[in-house]
Design an enzyme around this catalytic site. Structure first.
Site, PDB file in Angstrom:
ATOM      1  N   ARG A   1       0.853  -1.202   0.000  1.00  0.00           N
ATOM      2  CA  ARG A   1       0.000   0.000   0.000  1.00  0.00           C
ATOM      3  C   ARG A   1       0.881   1.241   0.000  1.00  0.00           C
ATOM      4  O   ARG A   1       0.598   2.243  -0.628  1.00  0.00           O
ATOM      5  CB  ARG A   1      -0.961   0.011   1.199  1.00  0.00           C
ATOM      6  CG  ARG A   1      -1.700   1.345   1.311  1.00  0.00           C
ATOM      7  CD  ARG A   1      -2.972   1.335   2.191  1.00  0.00           C
ATOM      8  NE  ARG A   1      -2.923   0.439   3.313  1.00  0.00           N
ATOM      9  CZ  ARG A   1      -2.252   0.673   4.449  1.00  0.00           C
ATOM     10  NH1 ARG A   1      -1.555   1.790   4.596  1.00  0.00           N
ATOM     11  NH2 ARG A   1      -2.264  -0.214   5.427  1.00  0.00           N
TER      12      ARG A   1
ATOM     13  N   TYR B   1     -16.979  15.921 -15.283  1.00  0.00           N
ATOM     14  CA  TYR B   1     -17.449  14.535 -15.258  1.00  0.00           C
ATOM     15  C   TYR B   1     -18.516  14.392 -14.156  1.00  0.00           C
ATOM     16  O   TYR B   1     -18.348  14.917 -13.049  1.00  0.00           O
ATOM     17  CB  TYR B   1     -16.262  13.602 -15.008  1.00  0.00           C
ATOM     18  CG  TYR B   1     -16.676  12.190 -14.706  1.00  0.00           C
ATOM     19  CD1 TYR B   1     -17.518  11.493 -15.572  1.00  0.00           C
ATOM     20  CD2 TYR B   1     -16.249  11.545 -13.559  1.00  0.00           C
ATOM     21  CE1 TYR B   1     -17.922  10.207 -15.285  1.00  0.00           C
ATOM     22  CE2 TYR B   1     -16.646  10.244 -13.264  1.00  0.00           C
ATOM     23  CZ  TYR B   1     -17.492   9.586 -14.127  1.00  0.00           C
ATOM     24  OH  TYR B   1     -17.899   8.308 -13.847  1.00  0.00           O
TER      25      TYR B   1
ATOM     26  N   ASP C   1      -7.731  18.544 -14.156  1.00  0.00           N
ATOM     27  CA  ASP C   1      -8.048  17.183 -14.587  1.00  0.00           C
ATOM     28  C   ASP C   1      -7.720  17.124 -16.081  1.00  0.00           C
ATOM     29  O   ASP C   1      -8.436  17.692 -16.908  1.00  0.00           O
ATOM     30  CB  ASP C   1      -9.528  16.884 -14.310  1.00  0.00           C
ATOM     31  CG  ASP C   1      -9.916  15.454 -14.676  1.00  0.00           C
ATOM     32  OD1 ASP C   1      -9.215  14.840 -15.507  1.00  0.00           O
ATOM     33  OD2 ASP C   1     -10.927  14.958 -14.138  1.00  0.00           O
TER      34      ASP C   1
ATOM     35  N   LYS D   1      -8.397   6.119 -19.056  1.00  0.00           N
ATOM     36  CA  LYS D   1      -8.712   6.674 -20.379  1.00  0.00           C
ATOM     37  C   LYS D   1      -7.485   6.612 -21.296  1.00  0.00           C
ATOM     38  O   LYS D   1      -6.992   5.535 -21.572  1.00  0.00           O
ATOM     39  CB  LYS D   1      -9.276   8.080 -20.196  1.00  0.00           C
ATOM     40  CG  LYS D   1     -10.387   8.166 -19.141  1.00  0.00           C
ATOM     41  CD  LYS D   1     -11.547   7.254 -19.484  1.00  0.00           C
ATOM     42  CE  LYS D   1     -12.752   7.247 -18.577  1.00  0.00           C
ATOM     43  NZ  LYS D   1     -12.637   7.285 -17.163  1.00  0.00           N
TER      44      LYS D   1
END
Ligand code: P1T
Length: 380
Positions: free
Chosen positions: A49, A101, A173, A198
Site C-alpha cells: 500500500r 465529469y 483534470d 482513459k
C-alpha cells in the site's frame, strides 16, 4: 534515462531493464509485503500500500510525461480526486468549472459537502466570472479542460493566475487529452490529475488514476494521504497503464486526426445542430485550444437536431462505435451523457441536454468510422 523527447520518455523513464534479471519490461511485482533484513530495515519497500516497484515505475514515468517531479498512482480517477480533496479542511472552498465529469460533481456535491467543504460551479471559460467566485476561504480552483461532456476549453494560465493571487492551488483534470497534448504544470497549475482508465491506459482494460506535481511539499502531503487513505492500484493495473503509455504519442496523433475528420463531417450534417470540438474554427475557444493543446484530441460531442429521441436512435444505430461509457481507448465509443455518464447532474445547474451525443473517436481507419456514422444517421 531522461531524454527530452516525450515519445522516448514514455517508453523508457522508470523502465530500465530489471536489475535482477535483465527483463526488458518492468516486472509485475505481485507481492503485498517484503522481507526485511533486520527489524525496520528494507530496500525502500515494506508493504505494497505504501510502495510497490511496478507502481513506482509508473509513478516515475507519469511525473516525467507531465513535466512534474513527483507522480502518484491511484486505484481510479475518483480515488485520485478523493485523495486530493483530503488536502482540504472543513470550511474550505473550491471553485469548480461548471462542466465536469458527472462522478466528480457527485463526489463534491453529494459526499464532500456533508464534510463541510464548499463548492461553487462557474463557467471557467470566463476568467472574470471565475475571479468573482473566489472567496476568502477559497483553497483550490478545479479545472477540467477540455470539459466533459461539452468540450469547453479553459485557459489554464489565466485561471492559474487568479488562483495564485488568491493563494489557492490550481488543479487540472487532464484526462480528456493526456500529457501528450497538454501539460498543465507548464502553464502554472500546481497539480495535474488523470483518470488513467482513459488515454494513458488506452485499451479499455484497466481502471486507474494519477496525480502529478512539481511541488515537494504538496507531494509529501499527498504521498502521506495516498498511504493513509489507501486508494492504490494493484501491480497488474500499474503494468497495464505503463504498457499503454508506451504508445501514447502515436495514439494521440491518430485520435486527433480521426476526431477532426469526424467533427468536420458532422458539422456539414443536416441532422446535427451543433458540434463541440476544439479543432473546429467554430469552437468558441479555438484560439486558446491552439495555444494550449498540441492537437485537439479524440473527444467530441454534438447536439442532435431531432432532440433526445434522435440522439438515442443514433447511439443505438452505430456498429463500429460501441454504445458505452468511458473514453480514450483504441476503439470508438458513443454515448448519451444525460442518460449515462452525467445522470448525476440531472436537476442541477450542470444538467446536460438529452439531445447531446458524445463520441470517443478511436484509432480505427477514419473511412470506416465515417461510414459507420453515415449509416447510423441514415437509419435514424
Ligand atoms: O472512472 P475513473 O477512472 O474513476 O475516473 C473518473 C473521471 C475523472 N475525470 C474525468 C474527466 C473523467 O472523464 C472520469 C471518468 N469518466 C467516464 C467514465 C466517462 O465516461 O466520462
Amino acid at each position: 534515462m531522461n531524454s527530452d523527447q516525450f515519445a522516448t520518455r514514455a517508453i523508457h523513464v522508470g523502465q530500465a531493464p530489471d536489475a535482477a534479471t535483465g527483463a526488458v519490461v518492468v516486472p509485475i511485482y505481485q507481492t503485498s509485503t517484503y522481507a526485511q533484513s533486520d527489524v525496520g530495515e528494507h530496500k525502500g519497500y515494506d508493504y505494497s500500500r505504501t510502495a510497490n516497484p511496478t507502481r513506482a515505475a509508473l509513478e516515475e514515468c507519469l511525473a516525467s510525461l507531465e513535466e512534474g517531479k513527483f507522480g502518484l498512482a491511484f486505484s481510479s480517477g475518483m480515488g485520485a480526486i478523493t485523495t486530493l480533496m483530503f488536502l482540504l479542511k472543513k470550511g474550505d472552498h473550491v471553485v469548480v468549472c461548471d462542466d465536469v465529469y458527472g462522478g466528480t460533481f457527485r463526489l463534491f456535491r453529494r459526499v464532500l459537502e456533508d464534510f463541510g467543504l464548499e463548492f461553487s460551479f462557474v463557467d471557467m471559460t470566463n476568467p472574470e466570472a471565475t475571479a468573482r467566485a473566489v472567496r476568502v476561504n477559497t483553497r483550490m480552483l478545479w479545472i477540467e479542460t477540455p470539459t466533459n461532456p461539452l468540450i469547453k476549453v479553459v485557459d489554464i494560465a489565466a485561471i492559474a493566475q487568479i488562483a495564485k493571487k488568491a493563494g489557492a492551488w490550481t488543479v487540472v483534470d487532464n484526462t480528456f487529452v493526456s500529457p501528450y497534448l497538454q501539460k498543465p504544470l507548464t502553464l502554472g497549475a500546481d497539480i495535474v490529475m488523470h483518470s488513467t482508465t482513459k488515454y494513458l491506459g488506452g485499451h479499455s482494460d484497466v481502471i486507474g488514476g494519477a496525480v502529478v506535481t512539481a511541488d515537494k511539499e504538496i507531494f509529501e502531503r499527498l504521498k502521506f494521504l495516498q498511504n493513509a487513505a489507501g486508494a492504490v492500484p494493484g501491480p497488474l493495473d500499474c503494468w497495464l497503464v505503463l504498457r499503454g503509455i508506451k504508445t501514447l504519442a502515436l495514439r494521440m496523433e491518430r485520435h486527433s486526426e480521426n476526431a477532426l475528420t469526424i467533427a468536420q463531417m458532422l458539422e456539414k450534417n443536416f441532422a446535427v445542430e451543433r458540434v463541440f470540438y476544439p479543432g473546429l474554427k467554430s469552437h468558441p475557444q479555438y484560439e486558446i485550444a491552439r495555444r494550449q493543446m498540441g492537437a485537439s484530441g479524440g473527444m467530441l460531442s454534438f447536439i442532435a437536431r431531432g432532440g433526445a429521441e434522435s440522439a438515442r436512435r443514433i447511439a443505438r444505430a452505430t456498429r463500429l462505435f460501441t454504445l458505452g461509457e468511458s473514453l480514450g481507448g483504441v476503439e470508438s465509443l458513443i454515448e448519451v451523457p444525460a442518460a449515462m455518464t452525467h445522470m448525476s447532474v440531472a436537476g442541477s445547474p450542470l444538467e446536460v441536454s438529452p439531445a447531446l451525443v458524445r463520441l470517443s473517436v478511436g484509432i480505427e481507419h477514419a473511412d470506416d468510422l465515417r461510414a459507420d456514422l453515415e449509416q447510423a444517421f441514415a437509419q435514424s
